[in-house]
Motif scaffolding. Structure first.
Motif, PDB file in Angstrom:
ATOM      1  N   ASP A  27      46.143  38.267  33.732  1.00 16.23           N
ATOM      2  CA  ASP A  27      45.192  37.304  33.154  1.00 16.23           C
ATOM      3  C   ASP A  27      43.873  37.296  33.927  1.00 16.23           C
ATOM      4  O   ASP A  27      42.796  37.238  33.329  1.00 16.23           O
ATOM      5  CB  ASP A  27      45.791  35.900  33.101  1.00 16.23           C
ATOM      6  CG  ASP A  27      46.867  35.778  32.036  1.00 16.23           C
ATOM      7  OD1 ASP A  27      46.765  36.456  30.995  1.00 16.23           O
ATOM      8  OD2 ASP A  27      47.826  35.012  32.257  1.00 16.23           O
ATOM      9  N   ASN A  78      40.300  38.204  32.345  1.00 16.43           N
ATOM     10  CA  ASN A  78      39.157  37.296  32.427  1.00 16.43           C
ATOM     11  C   ASN A  78      37.912  38.041  32.892  1.00 16.43           C
ATOM     12  O   ASN A  78      36.807  37.760  32.440  1.00 16.43           O
ATOM     13  CB  ASN A  78      39.452  36.123  33.362  1.00 16.43           C
ATOM     14  CG  ASN A  78      40.372  35.107  32.737  1.00 16.43           C
ATOM     15  OD1 ASN A  78      40.480  35.013  31.520  1.00 16.43           O
ATOM     16  ND2 ASN A  78      41.066  34.356  33.574  1.00 16.43           N
ATOM     17  N   GLY A 117      36.301  38.588  29.630  1.00 16.33           N
ATOM     18  CA  GLY A 117      35.504  37.375  29.731  1.00 16.33           C
ATOM     19  C   GLY A 117      34.134  37.578  30.336  1.00 16.33           C
ATOM     20  O   GLY A 117      33.159  36.989  29.886  1.00 16.33           O
TER      21      GLY A 117
END
Length: 163
Positions: free
Chosen positions: A22, A26, A30
């Motif tokens: 994760d 990100n 992200g």
């Protein structure tokens, strides 16, 4: 004598071991803006730009919770991500600035302009764009003459199309 590799050969993707999937997503999705194309639970994911099946694979198969290799060990130096234009590289710099991610370096190589940083697992990342080949520096014999000069980050930031 060896036969040269086909000149149309390209490196299609890189696959990285990461400690936390994760956290890696990100960063790559992200912050840098890659799209998630497929995920395999908490163990692996593939991300891409422009609808390609994947440019970067991320996995925790042998590295969940792991630490980066210490200095003095072999392994990946950096993965280089080629942007199509200077404005696209400037937009990437704006993303990094917005996320508070520090650069470890920034260079004008004559043939390209490059930003250097580490991902959350301390994998080296180079973000760059190539100048048109006709603008590449050459020596008197016409050979390629790459250089390393300080990149003017203020000028690059001014080239961004993102606010």
């Amino acid at each position: 004598m060896t036969t040269p590799i086909d000149p149309q050969t390209r490196i299609g993707h890189v696959h990285l071991r990461v400690a936390d999937l994760d956290r890696a997503l990100n960063f790559y999705c992200g912050v840098l803006g890659f799209a998630l194309t497929q995920r395999y639970g908490s163990q692996a994911a593939f991300v891409s730009a422009g609808g390609y099946h994947h440019h970067i694979g991320l996995n925790t198969w042998d590295s969940a919770g792991g630490t980066p290799p210490p200095p003095g060990h072999t392994g990946l130096y950096h993965v280089a991500i080629l942007y199509p234009t200077r404005a696209a590289l400037a937009d990437a710099l704006a993303r990094l600035d917005g996320a508070g991610i520090a650069l470890s370096g920034a260079s004008d190589h004559g043939v390209s302009e490059a930003l250097y940083l580490d991902d959350p697992d301390r994998n080296g990342v180079e973000l760059y764009w190539d100048r048109p080949e006709g603008e590449w520096p050459r020596d008197e014999a016409g050979g390629l003459k790459m250089v390393t000069r300080r990149l003017d980050l203020a000028a690059l930031r001014a080239a961004a199309t993102r606010p």
